[in-house]
Design an enzyme around this catalytic site. Structure first.
Site, mmCIF file in Angstrom:
data_model
loop_
_atom_site.group_PDB
_atom_site.id
_atom_site.type_symbol
_atom_site.label_atom_id
_atom_site.label_comp_id
_atom_site.label_asym_id
_atom_site.label_seq_id
_atom_site.Cartn_x
_atom_site.Cartn_y
_atom_site.Cartn_z
ATOM 1 N N TYR A 108 0.837 -1.202 0.000
ATOM 2 C CA TYR A 108 0.000 0.000 0.000
ATOM 3 C C TYR A 108 0.874 1.256 0.000
ATOM 4 C CZ TYR A 108 -4.001 -2.989 1.273
ATOM 5 O OH TYR A 108 -4.977 -3.965 1.293
ATOM 6 N N PRO A 144 -16.924 -3.459 1.183
ATOM 7 C CA PRO A 144 -18.373 -3.637 1.373
ATOM 8 C C PRO A 144 -19.203 -2.728 0.469
ATOM 9 C CG PRO A 144 -17.439 -2.387 3.208
ATOM 10 C CD PRO A 144 -16.279 -2.897 2.387
ATOM 11 N N GLU A 160 -20.459 7.751 9.282
ATOM 12 C CA GLU A 160 -21.637 7.183 8.620
ATOM 13 C C GLU A 160 -21.517 5.660 8.554
ATOM 14 O OE1 GLU A 160 -23.870 7.278 4.238
ATOM 15 O OE2 GLU A 160 -22.064 8.477 4.576
#
Length: 367
Positions: free
Chosen positions: A90, A245, A332
């Site tokens: 990464y 997801p 959220e």
């Protein structure tokens, strides 16, 4: 699927009332609420992980500033998230550096964290990639230096390596665990057959088997996590840690009107994602999102919250890794936990009807 409530369930649930750090507040998502945080066992191991984890792909050391990365990690930790996932590849190692700097700066107890990294692509040299004994040991040592840690909790093989004998890989993973460089090891993007082979080799030579597979899982990709991994869990105790997801943001609805600037699909090197969104299949997926939006409104949540809660409803999932580029997004996403109890069997049935892609196991065909 997994039995509803057995002690053998891969995601044995417990609720912890988080104290003052668990206070979630956002004017956008409702009044201050004391957050009930789920913890689950990672596969059949004793390692307890928060059912939501924070991933660092694309964001840390790349898309976001180091200050924003610290803000996100602090927000996650304060809301009971203990799992932070990264990889040597990464941002060419910078994600690990950023993660390590934040852990050091915050002074969090190492024992309160579950840090995972992945080994495969380490550098340009032929010997700096793959799952040879040499690269697993050298790669993990380099990762630990970047993270400024003595050990990671789980080291993942970031993909299978056809050029290395399975016995060599399993022996190397056992070695780094015995040396105290990692507590457990797992796989990522491995097939069921490859995971089973690793387990068989471990049993044959009295080595340590993997405890977890990292797999992509969202409304449009279900087969592996819903059919293949449950069989592996029951046979050998391998759990599932899932990523993406929101299908790289597709399920968030942000690509409805095309590719917005500064989105992941607009970044250099992510043409594959742009192509995926603009493809015929991508357009079909966008059309289904409008129906999901109506369900989300009925449940009083956002589309991303519905999508994440949908992943969490699967007891075979030990943890869902979130990617966020700002605090509002992360807050959220964490709110998905409050949507989970609202996902009745009728709502799940309705979602399955819209998706039309529910995979069937051999057991379903027999019955």
């Amino acid at each position: 699927m997994y039995p509803e409530s057995t002690t053998d369930s891969p995601a044995r649930l417990s609720l912890r009332q988080t104290g003052s750090p668990g206070m979630i507040y956002s004017a956008r998502y409702g009044s201050p609420k004391r957050q009930l945080q789920f913890y689950r066992n990672l596969g059949k191991s004793g390692l307890r992980v928060s059912c939501l984890g924070l991933g660092t792909w694309v964001t840390f050391g790349g898309q976001i500033t180091d200050e924003m990365a610290e803000q996100l990690m602090t927000l996650a930790y304060d809301n009971g998230i203990n799992l932070f996932d990264t990889a040597e590849v990464y941002a060419a190692g910078k994600a690990e550096v950023v993660l390590g700097n934040i852990i050091k700066k915050k002074g969090w107890r190492r024992s309160s964290l579950v840090i995972t990294t992945k080994i495969f692509w380490g550098g340009k040299a032929e010997t700096e990639r793959g799952l040879s004994r040499k690269h697993i040991i050298e790669g993990l040592k380099a990762s630990l230096e970047r993270l400024q840690l003595d050990y990671v909790d789980v080291v993942f093989a970031n993909r299978p390596d056809p050029n290395t004998p399975m016995e060599e890989t399993v022996r190397a993973m056992t070695h780094v665990i015995n040396q105290g460089m990692a507590m457990y090891w797992g796989t990522s993007r491995w097939s069921s057959m490859e995971i089973m082979e690793a387990y068989s080799v471990a049993r044959q030579f009295n080595l340590i088997p993997p405890i977890c597979e990292q797999a992509e899982y969202h409304m449009f990709q279900r087969e592996k996590v819903e059919v293949q991994l449950p069989e592996l869990f029951h046979k050998i105790g391998v759990g599932a840690m899932t990523w993406s997801p929101l299908a790289c943001g597709i399920v968030s609805g942000k690509y409805d009107g095309g590719i917005p600037p500064y989105s992941r699909a607009s970044l250099k090197g992510y043409q594959w994602l742009k192509d995926k969104i603009l493809s015929e299949e991508g357009r079909r997926q966008q059309a289904k999102l409008k129906e999901f939006q109506a369900i989300a409104e009925r449940l009083g949540c956002t589309l991303p919250q519905l999508a994440i809660a949908w992943c969490l409803r699967n007891e075979g999932v030990s943890s869902v890794l979130l990617g966020a580029s700002n605090a509002d997004q992360l807050l959220e996403n964490i709110g998905a936990i409050q949507v989970l109890p609202k996902l009745s069997s009728s709502i799940i049935h309705e979602i399955d009807g819209i998706l039309g892609n529910k995979p069937y196991s051999k057991k379903d065909y027999r019955s």
